[in-house]
Design a protein around this motif. Structure first.
Motif, PDB file in Angstrom:
ATOM      1  N   THR A  95       0.839  -1.210   0.000  1.00 31.94           N
ATOM      2  CA  THR A  95       0.000   0.000   0.000  1.00 31.94           C
ATOM      3  C   THR A  95       0.864   1.246   0.000  1.00 31.94           C
ATOM      4  O   THR A  95       0.576   2.211  -0.720  1.00 31.94           O
ATOM      5  CB  THR A  95      -0.964  -0.001   1.206  1.00 31.94           C
ATOM      6  N   ALA A  98       2.123   1.692  -3.479  1.00 35.56           N
ATOM      7  CA  ALA A  98       1.068   2.166  -4.378  1.00 35.56           C
ATOM      8  C   ALA A  98       0.771   3.648  -4.155  1.00 35.56           C
ATOM      9  O   ALA A  98       0.575   4.406  -5.110  1.00 35.56           O
ATOM     10  CB  ALA A  98      -0.195   1.337  -4.172  1.00 35.56           C
ATOM     11  N   MET A  99       0.752   4.079  -2.901  1.00 33.43           N
ATOM     12  CA  MET A  99       0.518   5.500  -2.602  1.00 33.43           C
ATOM     13  C   MET A  99       1.646   6.355  -3.173  1.00 33.43           C
ATOM     14  O   MET A  99       1.410   7.427  -3.735  1.00 33.43           O
ATOM     15  CB  MET A  99       0.366   5.698  -1.093  1.00 33.43           C
ATOM     16  N   CYS A 102       1.180   6.706  -6.945  1.00 30.90           N
ATOM     17  CA  CYS A 102       0.151   7.690  -7.289  1.00 30.90           C
ATOM     18  C   CYS A 102       0.639   9.113  -7.044  1.00 30.90           C
ATOM     19  O   CYS A 102       0.394  10.009  -7.861  1.00 30.90           O
ATOM     20  CB  CYS A 102      -1.122   7.409  -6.501  1.00 30.90           C
ATOM     21  N   LEU A 133      -3.489   0.489 -11.439  1.00 26.81           N
ATOM     22  CA  LEU A 133      -2.243   0.147 -10.751  1.00 26.81           C
ATOM     23  C   LEU A 133      -1.738  -1.205 -11.206  1.00 26.81           C
ATOM     24  O   LEU A 133      -2.512  -2.160 -11.342  1.00 26.81           O
ATOM     25  CB  LEU A 133      -2.460   0.089  -9.234  1.00 26.81           C
ATOM     26  N   LEU A 143      -3.515  -5.012  -0.603  1.00 26.42           N
ATOM     27  CA  LEU A 143      -3.556  -3.597  -0.980  1.00 26.42           C
ATOM     28  C   LEU A 143      -4.769  -2.917  -0.359  1.00 26.42           C
ATOM     29  O   LEU A 143      -5.898  -3.380  -0.507  1.00 26.42           O
ATOM     30  CB  LEU A 143      -3.604  -3.470  -2.501  1.00 26.42           C
ATOM     31  N   VAL A 148      -5.032   4.266  -0.804  1.00 29.94           N
ATOM     32  CA  VAL A 148      -4.463   4.741  -2.064  1.00 29.94           C
ATOM     33  C   VAL A 148      -5.320   5.869  -2.626  1.00 29.94           C
ATOM     34  O   VAL A 148      -4.808   6.892  -3.089  1.00 29.94           O
ATOM     35  CB  VAL A 148      -4.321   3.587  -3.079  1.00 29.94           C
ATOM     36  N   ALA A 190       1.716   3.134 -11.562  1.00 27.77           N
ATOM     37  CA  ALA A 190       0.408   3.779 -11.562  1.00 27.77           C
ATOM     38  C   ALA A 190       0.193   4.539 -12.863  1.00 27.77           C
ATOM     39  O   ALA A 190       1.106   5.184 -13.391  1.00 27.77           O
ATOM     40  CB  ALA A 190       0.290   4.736 -10.389  1.00 27.77           C
TER      41      ALA A 190
END
Length: 196
Positions: A95, A98-99, A102, A133, A143, A148, A190
């Protein structure tokens, strides 16, 4: 015969001429066409119906000729695409990766057109986002999608898609004090589609 060799034989063709080879071979010398008559034909590799169908399904023009991204949610009128990469080198938190991906996608862009009313008939409240993603398959269940989504300061998120992608690799070091369970580094890609 590979497409590269075919291109080497015909270096001065436009894409339109290149694409028309399978439809009108008389336009080109026979020695160049023999590549197309073998089992590895250009039509088979580049212009097969499934490829044409998937391109058509992914991007459909609206009445003004602009492309729309289609998905299970209502399509948006696409303005631009932001792309980013995020890493989590310590702690093995997909996570967090992924953040970061982004944030990387949106952090070097400014979108004054929505606030200034530069697009006739479109207000700031009509900004829409589609998030895609690339996350390693084995990590997708862990996730936290809501976390996110919190990265985006404005714009309605109309679709959020997670596909197989990204990478798990070694960071080269295991640091227990930083929460490491092993030396894995998680990488997420992303793509943020912005429109209205």
């Amino acid at each position: 015969m590979s497409i590269c060799l075919l291109l080497q034989e015909m270096p001065f063709l436009s894409f339109t001429e290149f694409a028309s080879l399978t439809h009108n071979p008389s336009l080109y010398p026979a020695k160049r066409i023999h590549f197309l008559t073998k089992r590895h034909s250009l039509q088979h590799h580049l212009f097969s119906p499934p490829i044409r169908a998937s391109i058509t399904a992914a991007m459909e023009p609206d009445q003004s000729g602009r492309a729309l991204i289609t998905s299970s949610s209502p399509p948006i009128k696409l303005l631009f695409v932001e792309m980013g990469v995020g890493y989590d080198q310590h702690g093995q938190d997909v996570t967090a990766a992924a953040m970061r991906a982004c944030r990387d996608a949106i952090s070097s862009n400014s979108i004054p057109a929505f606030r200034r009313g530069s697009i006739p008939g479109v207000s700031f409240e009509q900004m829409k986002l589609q998030i895609k993603l690339g996350v390693p398959h084995s990590l997708q269940q862990t996730l936290d999608i809501e976390s996110v989504k919190s990265v985006f300061p404005y714009g309605e998120i109309v679709s959020f898609e997670v596909v197989d992608g990204g990478l798990i690799c070694s960071s080269g070091v295991y640091v227990e004090e930083m929460g490491d369970k092993n030396d894995d580094c998680y990488i997420v890609n992303a793509a943020v589609y912005v429109g209205y």
